[in-house]
Design a protein around this motif. Structure first.
Motif, mmCIF file in Angstrom:
data_model
loop_
_atom_site.group_PDB
_atom_site.id
_atom_site.type_symbol
_atom_site.label_atom_id
_atom_site.label_comp_id
_atom_site.label_asym_id
_atom_site.label_seq_id
_atom_site.Cartn_x
_atom_site.Cartn_y
_atom_site.Cartn_z
ATOM 1 N N ARG A 115 0.830 -1.205 0.000
ATOM 2 C CA ARG A 115 0.000 0.000 0.000
ATOM 3 C C ARG A 115 0.871 1.265 0.000
ATOM 4 N NH1 ARG A 115 -2.435 2.626 5.287
ATOM 5 N NH2 ARG A 115 -3.861 4.169 4.439
ATOM 6 N N MET A 116 1.930 1.260 0.793
ATOM 7 C CA MET A 116 2.811 2.422 0.866
ATOM 8 C C MET A 116 3.718 2.568 -0.343
ATOM 9 S SD MET A 116 4.185 2.920 4.771
ATOM 10 C CE MET A 116 4.505 1.191 5.162
ATOM 11 N N LEU A 117 4.232 1.439 -0.852
ATOM 12 C CA LEU A 117 5.343 1.485 -1.800
ATOM 13 C C LEU A 117 4.948 1.270 -3.251
ATOM 14 C CD1 LEU A 117 7.897 -0.587 0.335
ATOM 15 C CD2 LEU A 117 7.768 1.904 0.115
ATOM 16 N N ASP A 118 3.805 0.642 -3.511
ATOM 17 C CA ASP A 118 3.403 0.301 -4.873
ATOM 18 C C ASP A 118 2.329 1.275 -5.353
ATOM 19 O OD1 ASP A 118 2.561 -0.783 -7.252
ATOM 20 O OD2 ASP A 118 1.980 -2.735 -6.427
ATOM 21 N N GLU A 119 2.677 2.143 -6.291
ATOM 22 C CA GLU A 119 1.734 3.154 -6.760
ATOM 23 C C GLU A 119 0.537 2.550 -7.473
ATOM 24 O OE1 GLU A 119 3.784 6.041 -9.064
ATOM 25 O OE2 GLU A 119 5.013 6.757 -7.381
ATOM 26 N N THR A 120 0.646 1.292 -7.902
ATOM 27 C CA THR A 120 -0.480 0.639 -8.581
ATOM 28 C C THR A 120 -1.379 -0.123 -7.610
ATOM 29 O OG1 THR A 120 0.705 -1.446 -9.021
ATOM 30 C CG2 THR A 120 1.002 0.351 -10.606
ATOM 31 N N HIS A 121 -1.008 -0.134 -6.317
ATOM 32 C CA HIS A 121 -1.823 -0.846 -5.341
ATOM 33 C C HIS A 121 -3.201 -0.185 -5.258
ATOM 34 C CE1 HIS A 121 -3.177 -2.210 -1.314
ATOM 35 N NE2 HIS A 121 -2.438 -3.284 -1.573
ATOM 36 N N PHE A 123 -5.117 0.537 -2.950
ATOM 37 C CA PHE A 123 -5.351 1.444 -1.836
ATOM 38 C C PHE A 123 -4.173 2.387 -1.591
ATOM 39 C CE2 PHE A 123 -8.429 -1.896 -1.241
ATOM 40 C CZ PHE A 123 -9.575 -1.171 -0.949
ATOM 41 N N HIS A 124 -3.338 2.543 -2.616
ATOM 42 C CA HIS A 124 -2.235 3.502 -2.500
ATOM 43 C C HIS A 124 -2.760 4.926 -2.374
ATOM 44 C CE1 HIS A 124 1.896 4.948 -2.961
ATOM 45 N NE2 HIS A 124 1.440 5.851 -3.819
ATOM 46 N N ASP A 125 -3.933 5.190 -2.941
ATOM 47 C CA ASP A 125 -4.478 6.550 -2.900
ATOM 48 C C ASP A 125 -5.129 6.892 -1.568
ATOM 49 O OD1 ASP A 125 -6.766 5.045 -3.066
ATOM 50 O OD2 ASP A 125 -7.557 6.004 -4.869
ATOM 51 N N THR A 126 -4.997 6.003 -0.577
ATOM 52 C CA THR A 126 -5.448 6.352 0.780
ATOM 53 C C THR A 126 -4.374 7.118 1.539
ATOM 54 O OG1 THR A 126 -4.724 4.194 1.620
ATOM 55 C CG2 THR A 126 -7.028 4.394 0.932
ATOM 56 N N GLY A 127 -3.243 7.421 0.857
ATOM 57 C CA GLY A 127 -2.149 8.176 1.444
ATOM 58 C C GLY A 127 -2.483 9.638 1.581
ATOM 59 N N PRO A 128 -1.512 10.554 1.642
ATOM 60 C CA PRO A 128 -0.108 10.355 1.291
ATOM 61 C C PRO A 128 0.667 9.605 2.367
ATOM 62 C CG PRO A 128 -0.412 12.553 2.174
ATOM 63 C CD PRO A 128 -1.781 11.934 2.097
ATOM 64 N N PHE A 129 1.870 9.125 1.976
ATOM 65 C CA PHE A 129 2.720 8.362 2.885
ATOM 66 C C PHE A 129 4.073 9.063 2.983
ATOM 67 C CE2 PHE A 129 0.038 5.180 0.556
ATOM 68 C CZ PHE A 129 -0.899 5.023 1.563
ATOM 69 N N PRO A 174 -5.884 -4.522 6.941
ATOM 70 C CA PRO A 174 -6.268 -4.368 5.533
ATOM 71 C C PRO A 174 -7.775 -4.251 5.348
ATOM 72 C CG PRO A 174 -4.591 -6.061 5.755
ATOM 73 C CD PRO A 174 -5.023 -5.703 7.145
ATOM 74 N N ALA A 175 -8.537 -5.037 6.109
ATOM 75 C CA ALA A 175 -9.995 -4.990 5.971
ATOM 76 C C ALA A 175 -10.535 -3.609 6.322
ATOM 77 C CB ALA A 175 -10.644 -6.052 6.849
ATOM 78 N N ALA A 176 -9.946 -2.966 7.333
ATOM 79 C CA ALA A 176 -10.401 -1.639 7.735
ATOM 80 C C ALA A 176 -10.055 -0.593 6.684
ATOM 81 C CB ALA A 176 -9.794 -1.260 9.087
ATOM 82 N N VAL A 177 -8.883 -0.714 6.070
ATOM 83 C CA VAL A 177 -8.511 0.204 4.988
ATOM 84 C C VAL A 177 -9.472 0.027 3.811
ATOM 85 C CG1 VAL A 177 -6.735 0.809 3.295
ATOM 86 C CG2 VAL A 177 -6.082 0.324 5.663
ATOM 87 N N GLU A 178 -9.757 -1.221 3.487
ATOM 88 C CA GLU A 178 -10.677 -1.484 2.381
ATOM 89 C C GLU A 178 -12.069 -0.938 2.675
ATOM 90 O OE1 GLU A 178 -10.349 -5.694 2.099
ATOM 91 O OE2 GLU A 178 -8.379 -5.636 1.120
ATOM 92 N N ALA A 179 -12.480 -0.990 3.941
ATOM 93 C CA ALA A 179 -13.814 -0.515 4.307
ATOM 94 C C ALA A 179 -13.893 1.008 4.358
ATOM 95 C CB ALA A 179 -14.231 -1.099 5.658
ATOM 96 N N SER A 180 -12.827 1.657 4.848
ATOM 97 C CA SER A 180 -12.885 3.102 5.077
ATOM 98 C C SER A 180 -12.199 3.924 4.002
ATOM 99 C CB SER A 180 -12.251 3.439 6.442
ATOM 100 O OG SER A 180 -12.974 2.850 7.501
ATOM 101 N N GLY A 181 -11.307 3.320 3.244
ATOM 102 C CA GLY A 181 -10.615 4.059 2.193
ATOM 103 C C GLY A 181 -9.853 5.241 2.742
ATOM 104 N N GLU A 182 -10.076 6.421 2.140
ATOM 105 C CA GLU A 182 -9.356 7.619 2.549
ATOM 106 C C GLU A 182 -9.724 8.059 3.963
ATOM 107 O OE1 GLU A 182 -9.920 10.663 -0.322
ATOM 108 O OE2 GLU A 182 -8.818 9.605 -1.912
ATOM 109 N N ASN A 187 -10.864 6.216 11.278
ATOM 110 C CA ASN A 187 -11.464 4.942 11.697
ATOM 111 C C ASN A 187 -10.375 3.878 11.818
ATOM 112 O OD1 ASN A 187 -14.562 5.571 11.301
ATOM 113 N ND2 ASN A 187 -13.531 6.343 9.467
ATOM 114 N N PRO A 188 -9.390 4.106 12.675
ATOM 115 C CA PRO A 188 -8.190 3.258 12.707
ATOM 116 C C PRO A 188 -8.425 1.902 13.361
ATOM 117 C CG PRO A 188 -8.102 4.877 14.457
ATOM 118 C CD PRO A 188 -9.323 5.195 13.658
ATOM 119 N N VAL A 189 -7.725 0.894 12.846
ATOM 120 C CA VAL A 189 -7.799 -0.461 13.410
ATOM 121 C C VAL A 189 -6.401 -1.069 13.382
ATOM 122 C CG1 VAL A 189 -8.773 -2.771 13.209
ATOM 123 C CG2 VAL A 189 -10.177 -0.766 12.623
#
Length: 518
Positions: A115-121, A123-129, A174-182, A187-189
Motif C-alpha cells: 500500500r505504501m510502496l506500490d503506486e499501482t496498489h 489502496f495507494h491513494d489512501t495516502g499520502p505516505f 487491511p480490511a479496515a482500509v478497504e472498508a474506510s478508504g481515505e 477509523n483506525p484499526v
C-alpha cells in the motif's frame, strides 16, 4: 464498554469544570497533548504528537525495547538476515487478530507495505505516505506462507530494522482500509494494547483497553488524549486535576511540579534536534555568510538556560549526541559572537531587507516555540537583520512549512525526534529530499558531498564505518549552515502521584500498556 466510554468522556468534560471539581475517573488516564492529531493512520503522519497515540493502538513487526533504541520482537517473533544483507525473513506471531476481528498474518503485512510502496496498489491513494521512503530500498515483499514474510532489498540498508520499529512500520488492518478508504485515518484499526473508540475534533481521542492483546491486557480501562495547544492552559489543567499525564511541559513549570508531592516529574534524554531552517532558494540566506552570521548572532546558551530553563543542550549540527557512535564531538556549536555576525552580514552585502520567520504556537518537540522565536528575532535584530514573525497553529504550520519555504518565508522553526542518525539528514538535507520529491528539505539545501555520504552510510552495515560518515556529514553541514542549530532537548513529562509504571522513552513515544492508575 458503555461504562468505559462514559468515564472517558466524563474526564474530558470535568477537565473544563472549575478547578475544585475537576477530577479524572478511576482507571482512566487523561493525557494532555500539544496539538490535535493530523491522522490516526500511522503511514500518513510525521509528528511525535500523533505517534504517542498510534503506538498504543498498533504494533509493528519489531519495537524498541523499553528504555532503549534497541530493536526487539513484536508481531514478528524472530527474523533472519541473509549474508548479503539483501533479504530479511520474519517469522510472525500466530493467533493475533486485529481489533476488527480479522487475522494478522503475512498477507496483512504484505498489504501494508505494498500500500505504501506500490503506486499501482488499489489502496495507494489512501495516502499520502510522507515517510514511506524509510522503506525505499524494499524491492519486493513476499508472503512465503501464512506466518512468514520476506523483504527483498535493492541494496543493503542499515537502518531497516530500526525503521520497522518506527511508527511508519506499524501494521494496520487491511480490511479496515478497504472498508474506510481515505477515511481510515478517522477509523483506525490495529492490533495494539488499546482500541480506537472515538475522535471528537479539537476535544479528545478516546482509546479503550484491548482485553485480548497478545502481550497481555492493559491494566487501564481507557486512555483519553486531549489536545491543549496553549502551554499555560495545559499546566492549569494538570494542576486542577483535569489531566493525569502532561507532555511537553513548559520548562519554567518543571520546578513547580517537582516541588509538589502530588506530582511526579519524568525526564529522558533522546535523539532530538531543534533548529531553524533557512530558505536557501531565495532571499538573503542564499549566501552562506548570511547563514553563518545568523548562527553567530543567536545566543543559544541564553535560549537553553533562560528560555528553556536548562532542559536542553546547545546543538552543533543535524546529528544529536544521543547517537554517541555517530556524533562528531570535534564540531563545536557556533559561539555567540554578534560582532562577527555583523561583519559577515557586511561582507555579504545584506542591506536590511525583511526576513519572514515562521513560528508555531506549539508543536511536537518544539520547546516553547513562541518565546524561542521571539528571542531569536531579537538577537537577529541586534545585528541589523529585519525579521518579521508570522505565527501559526501546529497543523496549519506544517501545511505551510512541509511543502517548502519558497515564496513564503525565509526561516522556520522545526524539531525532529529520530530513531537513527540516518533519519533527520536523509529526510531534510539531501538534494533528492526536496518537498516536490516527497521529502522535508523545505529550505532547499544541496551539497553533493553530503548526498554521497548519506547514501553510502545507509548501505554500510559496520557501525564504526557508518559513524565516521555521519561525523563527516555533521562537519560539512555545520559549515554550510543551512539551519540555525539551536538545541537538543531533554524531554519532560508530569504525572499525578497515583499514576504508576510510567516512564518516558528515548524514542519520545508514549507507551501506556504497563501504566497503572491507583
Amino acid at each position: 464498554m458503555k461504562r468505559l466510554i462514559a468515564a472517558a468522556l466524563a474526564a474530558c468534560v470535568l477537565a473544563f469544570a472549575p478547578a475544585a471539581s475537576a477530577q479524572t475517573p478511576p482507571n482512566v488516564v487523561v493525557v494532555g497533548q500539544i496539538a490535535e492529531p493530523q491522522s490516526l493512520d500511522p503511514h500518513a503522519v510525521t509528528a511525535s504528537n500523533d505517534f504517542r497515540i498510534l503506538v498504543n493502538m498498533y504494533d509493528g513487526l519489531v519495537r524498541f525495547a523499553d528504555g532503549t533504541l534497541e530493536v526487539e520482537p513484536s508481531l514478528a517473533e524472530s527474523w533472519e538476515i541473509s549474508d548479503d544483507a539483501l533479504t530479511y525473513t520474519f517469522k510472525l506471531r500466530e493467533g493475533v487478530s486485529f481489533h476488527d476481528g480479522t487475522p494478522f498474518n503475512a498477507e496483512a503485512v504484505k498489504f501494508n507495505f505494498d500500500r505504501m510502496l506500490d503506486e499501482t496498489h488499489p489502496f495507494h491513494d489512501t495516502g499520502p505516505f510522507p515517510l514511506s521512503f524509510f522503506f525505499s530500498s524494499v524491492d519486493e515483499v513476499t508472503a512465503v506462507d501464512e506466518y512468514t514474510i520476506e523483504f527483498k532489498l535493492s541494496e543493503p540498508f542499515a537502518p531497516f530494522l530500526s525503521n520497522l520499529a518506527y511508527p511508519t512500520g506499524l501494521i494496520v488492518s487491511p480490511a479496515a482500509v478497504e472498508a474506510s478508504g481515505e477515511d481510515f485515518g478517522r477509523n483506525p484499526v490495529g492490533t495494539g494494547a488499546f482500541r480506537f473508540q472515538e475522535w471528537q475534533s479539537n476535544q479528545r481521542v478516546v482509546l479503550t483497553a484491548n482485553p485480548d492483546y497478545w502481550d497481555g491486557a492493559p491494566a487501564l480501562e481507557a486512555v483519553v488524549f486531549r489536545p491543549i495547544t496553549d502551554a499555560n492552559t495545559r499546566v492549569a489543567e494538570m494542576l486542577s486535576g483535569g489531566l493525569d499525564i502532561m507532555v511537553e511541559v513548559p520548562p519554567d513549570s518543571i520546578g513547580q511540579f517537582r516541588e509538589a508531592a502530588e506530582f511526579t516529574v519524568h525526564e529522558q534524554a533522546g535523539p532530538h534536534v531543534w533548529y531553524v531552517m533557512l530558505n536557501m532558494k531565495e532571499g538573503p540566506f542564499q549566501n552562506v555568510a548570511v547563514r553563518q552570521a545568523a548562527n553567530f548572532a543567536v545566543n543559544k546558551e541564553s535560549l537553553v538556560n533562560d528560555v528553556l530553563q536548562g532542559a536542553a543542550e546547545v546543538s552543533a549540527g543535524p546529528v544529536p549526541p544521543a547517537f554517541a557512535w555517530a556524533y562528531n564531538e570535534e564540531v563545536d556549536p557556533y559561539p555567540y559572537d554578534p560582532e562577527r555576525a555583523r561583519a559577515l552580514l557586511e561582507e555579504a552585502g545584506y542591506d536590511g531587507e525583511e526576513v519572514v520567520f515562521y513560528v508555531t504556537e506549539g508543536g511536537s518537540g518544539m520547546l516553547d516555540p513562541v518565546a524561542m522565536g521571539t528571542a531569536i528575532q531579537a538577537d537577529l535584530a541586534a545585528v541589523g537583520m529585519n525579521v518579521r514573525i508570522e505565527t501559526y497553529e501546529w497543523n496549519t504550520y506544517l501545511g505551510q512549512v512541509n511543502p517548502g519555504l519558497e515564496g513564503k518565508a525565509d526561516m522556520a522553526e522545526m524539531a525532529w525526534m529520530t530513531n537513527d542518525p540516518d533519519t533527520l539528514p536523509f529526510l531534510t538535507l539531501r538534494s533528492a529530499a526536496l518537498p516536490e520529491e516527497g521529502g522535508f528539505n523545505s529550505g532547499y539545501y544541496s551539497n553533493p558531498d553530503v548526498d554521497e555520504m548519506l547514501d553510502q552510510a545507509r548501505m554500510v552495515t559496520d557501525q564504526e564505518e557508518r559513524g565516521a560518515l555521519y561525523k563527516d556529514v555533521q562537519a560539512l553541514v555545520h559549515d554550510d549552515a543551512p539551519w540555525i542549530f539551536v538545541a537538543n532537548w531533554v524531554q519532560g513529562a508530569v504525572t499525578t502521584a497515583n499514576v504508576e509504571n510510567f516512564s518516558l522513552q528515548p524514542s519520545f513515544f508514549l507507551m501506556l500498556h504497563d501504566v497503572v492508575k491507583n
